[in-house]
Scaffold this motif. Structure first.
Motif, PDB file in Angstrom:
ATOM      1  N   GLY A 259       0.784  -1.227   0.000  1.00 56.25           N
ATOM      2  CA  GLY A 259       0.000   0.000   0.000  1.00 56.25           C
ATOM      3  C   GLY A 259       0.814   1.274   0.000  1.00 56.25           C
ATOM      4  N   ALA A 260       2.110   1.185  -0.302  1.00 56.84           N
ATOM      5  CA  ALA A 260       2.959   2.372  -0.301  1.00 56.84           C
ATOM      6  C   ALA A 260       2.606   3.281  -1.475  1.00 56.84           C
ATOM      7  CB  ALA A 260       4.432   1.958  -0.392  1.00 56.84           C
ATOM      8  N   ASP A 261       2.917   4.569  -1.316  1.00 59.97           N
ATOM      9  CA  ASP A 261       2.697   5.505  -2.410  1.00 59.97           C
ATOM     10  C   ASP A 261       3.620   5.164  -3.576  1.00 59.97           C
ATOM     11  OD1 ASP A 261       0.813   6.896  -0.970  1.00 59.97           O
ATOM     12  OD2 ASP A 261       2.269   8.326  -0.148  1.00 59.97           O
ATOM     13  N   VAL A 262       3.108   5.354  -4.777  1.00 60.99           N
ATOM     14  CA  VAL A 262       3.897   5.114  -5.978  1.00 60.99           C
ATOM     15  C   VAL A 262       4.723   6.357  -6.282  1.00 60.99           C
ATOM     16  CG1 VAL A 262       3.790   4.674  -8.445  1.00 60.99           C
ATOM     17  CG2 VAL A 262       2.230   3.480  -6.900  1.00 60.99           C
ATOM     18  N   HIS A 263       6.035   6.185  -6.341  1.00 59.12           N
ATOM     19  CA  HIS A 263       6.908   7.301  -6.707  1.00 59.12           C
ATOM     20  C   HIS A 263       7.513   7.026  -8.069  1.00 59.12           C
ATOM     21  CE1 HIS A 263       9.835  10.518  -6.581  1.00 59.12           C
ATOM     22  NE2 HIS A 263      10.766   9.643  -6.923  1.00 59.12           N
ATOM     23  N   ILE A 264       7.324   7.959  -8.997  1.00 61.72           N
ATOM     24  CA  ILE A 264       7.866   7.840 -10.348  1.00 61.72           C
ATOM     25  C   ILE A 264       8.805   9.011 -10.601  1.00 61.72           C
ATOM     26  CG2 ILE A 264       7.302   7.907 -12.804  1.00 61.72           C
ATOM     27  CD1 ILE A 264       6.609   5.277 -11.463  1.00 61.72           C
ATOM     28  N   ASP A 265      10.010   8.695 -11.072  1.00 58.21           N
ATOM     29  CA  ASP A 265      10.989   9.745 -11.367  1.00 58.21           C
ATOM     30  C   ASP A 265      10.782  10.373 -12.734  1.00 58.21           C
ATOM     31  OD1 ASP A 265      12.824   9.707  -8.998  1.00 58.21           O
ATOM     32  OD2 ASP A 265      13.022   7.603  -9.587  1.00 58.21           O
ATOM     33  N   ALA A 266      10.313   9.603 -13.710  1.00 61.39           N
ATOM     34  CA  ALA A 266      10.155  10.147 -15.063  1.00 61.39           C
ATOM     35  C   ALA A 266       9.148   9.322 -15.844  1.00 61.39           C
ATOM     36  CB  ALA A 266      11.496  10.157 -15.790  1.00 61.39           C
ATOM     37  N   VAL A 267       8.480   9.970 -16.803  1.00 60.18           N
ATOM     38  CA  VAL A 267       7.594   9.257 -17.718  1.00 60.18           C
ATOM     39  C   VAL A 267       8.243   9.229 -19.097  1.00 60.18           C
ATOM     40  CG1 VAL A 267       5.472   9.746 -16.463  1.00 60.18           C
ATOM     41  CG2 VAL A 267       6.272  11.355 -18.200  1.00 60.18           C
ATOM     42  N   LEU A 268       7.986   8.162 -19.831  1.00 57.98           N
ATOM     43  CA  LEU A 268       8.666   7.943 -21.102  1.00 57.98           C
ATOM     44  C   LEU A 268       8.481   9.079 -22.108  1.00 57.98           C
ATOM     45  CD1 LEU A 268      10.399   6.101 -22.865  1.00 57.98           C
ATOM     46  CD2 LEU A 268       8.300   4.941 -23.588  1.00 57.98           C
ATOM     47  N   PRO A 269       7.269   9.633 -22.300  1.00 55.80           N
ATOM     48  CA  PRO A 269       7.159  10.730 -23.266  1.00 55.80           C
ATOM     49  C   PRO A 269       8.089  11.894 -22.950  1.00 55.80           C
ATOM     50  CG  PRO A 269       4.986   9.880 -22.740  1.00 55.80           C
ATOM     51  CD  PRO A 269       5.945   9.223 -21.782  1.00 55.80           C
ATOM     52  N   ASP A 270       8.248  12.235 -21.672  1.00 56.54           N
ATOM     53  CA  ASP A 270       9.156  13.322 -21.305  1.00 56.54           C
ATOM     54  C   ASP A 270      10.615  12.950 -21.552  1.00 56.54           C
ATOM     55  OD1 ASP A 270       7.115  14.995 -20.563  1.00 56.54           O
ATOM     56  OD2 ASP A 270       7.312  14.633 -18.411  1.00 56.54           O
ATOM     57  N   ILE A 271      10.961  11.673 -21.325  1.00 51.58           N
ATOM     58  CA  ILE A 271      12.333  11.235 -21.586  1.00 51.58           C
ATOM     59  C   ILE A 271      12.639  11.354 -23.076  1.00 51.58           C
ATOM     60  CG2 ILE A 271      13.917   9.268 -21.535  1.00 51.58           C
ATOM     61  CD1 ILE A 271      12.412   8.254 -19.068  1.00 51.58           C
ATOM     62  N   LEU A 272      11.729  10.887 -23.914  1.00 53.65           N
ATOM     63  CA  LEU A 272      11.949  10.950 -25.361  1.00 53.65           C
ATOM     64  C   LEU A 272      12.006  12.381 -25.865  1.00 53.65           C
ATOM     65  CD1 LEU A 272       9.578   8.057 -26.520  1.00 53.65           C
ATOM     66  CD2 LEU A 272      12.048   7.968 -26.166  1.00 53.65           C
ATOM     67  N   ALA A 273      11.276  13.275 -25.189  1.00 50.54           N
ATOM     68  CA  ALA A 273      11.279  14.689 -25.580  1.00 50.54           C
ATOM     69  C   ALA A 273      12.473  15.452 -25.012  1.00 50.54           C
ATOM     70  CB  ALA A 273       9.978  15.348 -25.131  1.00 50.54           C
ATOM     71  N   GLY A 274      13.314  14.776 -24.224  1.00 50.72           N
ATOM     72  CA  GLY A 274      14.500  15.419 -23.679  1.00 50.72           C
ATOM     73  C   GLY A 274      14.254  16.242 -22.432  1.00 50.72           C
ATOM     74  N   ARG A 275      13.083  16.057 -21.809  1.00 55.54           N
ATOM     75  CA  ARG A 275      12.754  16.837 -20.612  1.00 55.54           C
ATOM     76  C   ARG A 275      13.040  16.085 -19.321  1.00 55.54           C
ATOM     77  NH1 ARG A 275       7.853  18.650 -23.589  1.00 55.54           N
ATOM     78  NH2 ARG A 275       6.613  17.173 -22.383  1.00 55.54           N
ATOM     79  N   ALA A 276      13.403  14.821 -19.414  1.00 53.94           N
ATOM     80  CA  ALA A 276      13.705  14.016 -18.234  1.00 53.94           C
ATOM     81  C   ALA A 276      14.774  13.006 -18.616  1.00 53.94           C
ATOM     82  CB  ALA A 276      12.449  13.319 -17.716  1.00 53.94           C
ATOM     83  N   ALA A 277      15.463  12.491 -17.592  1.00 58.76           N
ATOM     84  CA  ALA A 277      16.536  11.518 -17.820  1.00 58.76           C
ATOM     85  C   ALA A 277      16.003  10.101 -17.697  1.00 58.76           C
ATOM     86  CB  ALA A 277      17.652  11.738 -16.804  1.00 58.76           C
ATOM     87  N   GLY A 278      16.673   9.173 -18.372  1.00 52.39           N
ATOM     88  CA  GLY A 278      16.314   7.766 -18.262  1.00 52.39           C
ATOM     89  C   GLY A 278      16.911   7.111 -17.038  1.00 52.39           C
ATOM     90  N   ARG A 279      17.938   7.711 -16.481  1.00 55.05           N
ATOM     91  CA  ARG A 279      18.578   7.267 -15.244  1.00 55.05           C
ATOM     92  C   ARG A 279      19.426   8.437 -14.755  1.00 55.05           C
ATOM     93  NH1 ARG A 279      21.658   2.992 -14.592  1.00 55.05           N
ATOM     94  NH2 ARG A 279      20.496   1.637 -16.013  1.00 55.05           N
ATOM     95  N   THR A 280      19.832   8.392 -13.493  1.00 58.15           N
ATOM     96  CA  THR A 280      20.666   9.467 -12.963  1.00 58.15           C
ATOM     97  C   THR A 280      22.093   9.035 -12.696  1.00 58.15           C
ATOM     98  OG1 THR A 280      19.874   8.970 -10.718  1.00 58.15           O
ATOM     99  CG2 THR A 280      18.743  10.733 -11.933  1.00 58.15           C
ATOM    100  N   GLY A 281      22.332   7.746 -12.498  1.00 58.71           N
ATOM    101  CA  GLY A 281      23.675   7.265 -12.206  1.00 58.71           C
ATOM    102  C   GLY A 281      23.952   5.956 -12.905  1.00 58.71           C
ATOM    103  N   ALA A 282      25.224   5.712 -13.194  1.00 53.22           N
ATOM    104  CA  ALA A 282      25.605   4.493 -13.908  1.00 53.22           C
ATOM    105  C   ALA A 282      25.254   3.240 -13.128  1.00 53.22           C
ATOM    106  CB  ALA A 282      27.097   4.518 -14.215  1.00 53.22           C
TER     107      ALA A 282
END
Length: 321
Positions: A259-282
């Motif tokens: 029942g924990a809250d869902v936390h999302i760092d990025a959505v795919l449309p924003d990643i493809l549009a260059g507004r979000a990253a696909g990951r932050t660290g190697a």
């Protein structure tokens, strides 16, 4: 309105590269605010003995000026024998209905295309191995689609329990990449630990539920609305991605766990549009949840329909006369 059956579409060819391009265009138009894609509706049916569920989706593709309605109905979660899905397209430029068609080929194409786009965006640049878990309709084409966008992949692994699905996956890979070999695996946890990209699309779960922490450092796991992923997989990831937060709330809330809250760092449309990253660290273990969106069904359905109609397939029906 043109009517296209499953057999009308069976041998219509749309290449993985063309499907991936169409799906990416659909996501980009949505990210730019030009297209529309409300959250899907899901309705479980009341008789639990039949294990039935139905979905409905509505969307608009601004690039093609096509409005789409998609419906899905499944009786029983252990087989695709009674799974039916259709899509109808309407031309907003002319105001006329265009096509009503079986949607199996569309889903079997746009789903691996989305998987490929997630992998391209979220996998480490030095990723060299991929594991496909599941051999159903949604997973058969995944490995050739991954290779289309990530040709540097060297090791391709597959886990499946259905002989027909395994054979279909092998045929799909040979068709597009005849020089590549496929390694069949039986130990899922061990295979996950050795794979940079893990795709879980198993409906009938015949393996241990996949845990995010099984991934190697820097690995990415993509759940195609799968029952084969452990509850809490989202919560235990270092970085989280989804195709749609709204649809995650419909079909993937159990992945948060307890029942924990869902936390999302990025959505795919924003990643493809260059507004979000696909990951932050190697070293991030990335978890991505892929839920089907009609904004990707519409362009793929349009591509199949235009080719099929040009080849004289199907029939034209005057519904409104």
């Amino acid at each position: 309105m043109h009517i296209l059956t499953r057999s009308d579409l069976a041998d219509v060819d749309v290449s993985p590269r063309d499907v991936i391009s169409a799906v990416e265009d659909g996501y980009l138009a949505l990210a730019q605010g030009e297209s529309r894609c409300p959250t899907k509706l899901m309705m479980p049916l009341p008789d639990a003995r039949r294990d039935s569920v139905s979905y409905s989706m509505l969307g608009y593709d601004a690039h093609l000026e096509q409005l789409g309605f998609k419906t899905s109905y499944r009786q029983g979660s252990q087989t695709n024998e009674k799974y039916y899905t259709t899509i109808s397209l309407y031309d907003d430029a002319t105001g006329l209905p265009y096509v009503l068609m079986d949607c199996q080929r569309v889903g079997a194409s746009r789903t691996p295309a989305t998987t490929a786009l997630i992998a391209r965006a979220c996998a480490r640049p030095d990723a060299r191995s991929a594991l496909m878990i599941g051999t159903g309709v949604q997973g058969v084409n995944t490995l050739p689609y991954l290779l289309t966008v990530l040709p540097q992949l060297q090791t391709l692994r597959l886990f499946g329990t259905h002989a027909g699905g395994i054979a279909a996956s092998q045929r799909a890979l040979r068709q597009h990449f005849p020089d590549r070999e496929l390694e069949l695996v039986r130990d899922v946890p061990a295979a996950v630990a050795e794979s940079d990209i893990v795709v879980v699309a198993s409906g009938r779960v015949a393996h241990p539920l996949v845990e995010t922490h099984w991934l190697p450092p820097g690995g990415v796991m993509i759940s195609v609305a799968s029952k084969g992923v452990a509850s809490g997989a989202l919560r235990s990831a270092d970085y989280t991605v989804t195709t749609s937060i709204g649809q995650l709330g419909v079909t993937g809330t159990r992945l948060a766990g307890n029942g924990a809250d869902v936390h999302i760092d990025a959505v795919l449309p924003d990643i493809l549009a260059g507004r979000a990253a696909g990951r932050t660290g190697a070293g991030d273990r990335v978890f991505a949840f892929s839920s089907g969106m009609i904004i990707t069904d519409i362009p793929v359905a349009h591509a199949f329909a235009t080719r099929a109609i040009a080849a004289g397939r199907g029939q034209r029906v005057e519904l409104w006369t």
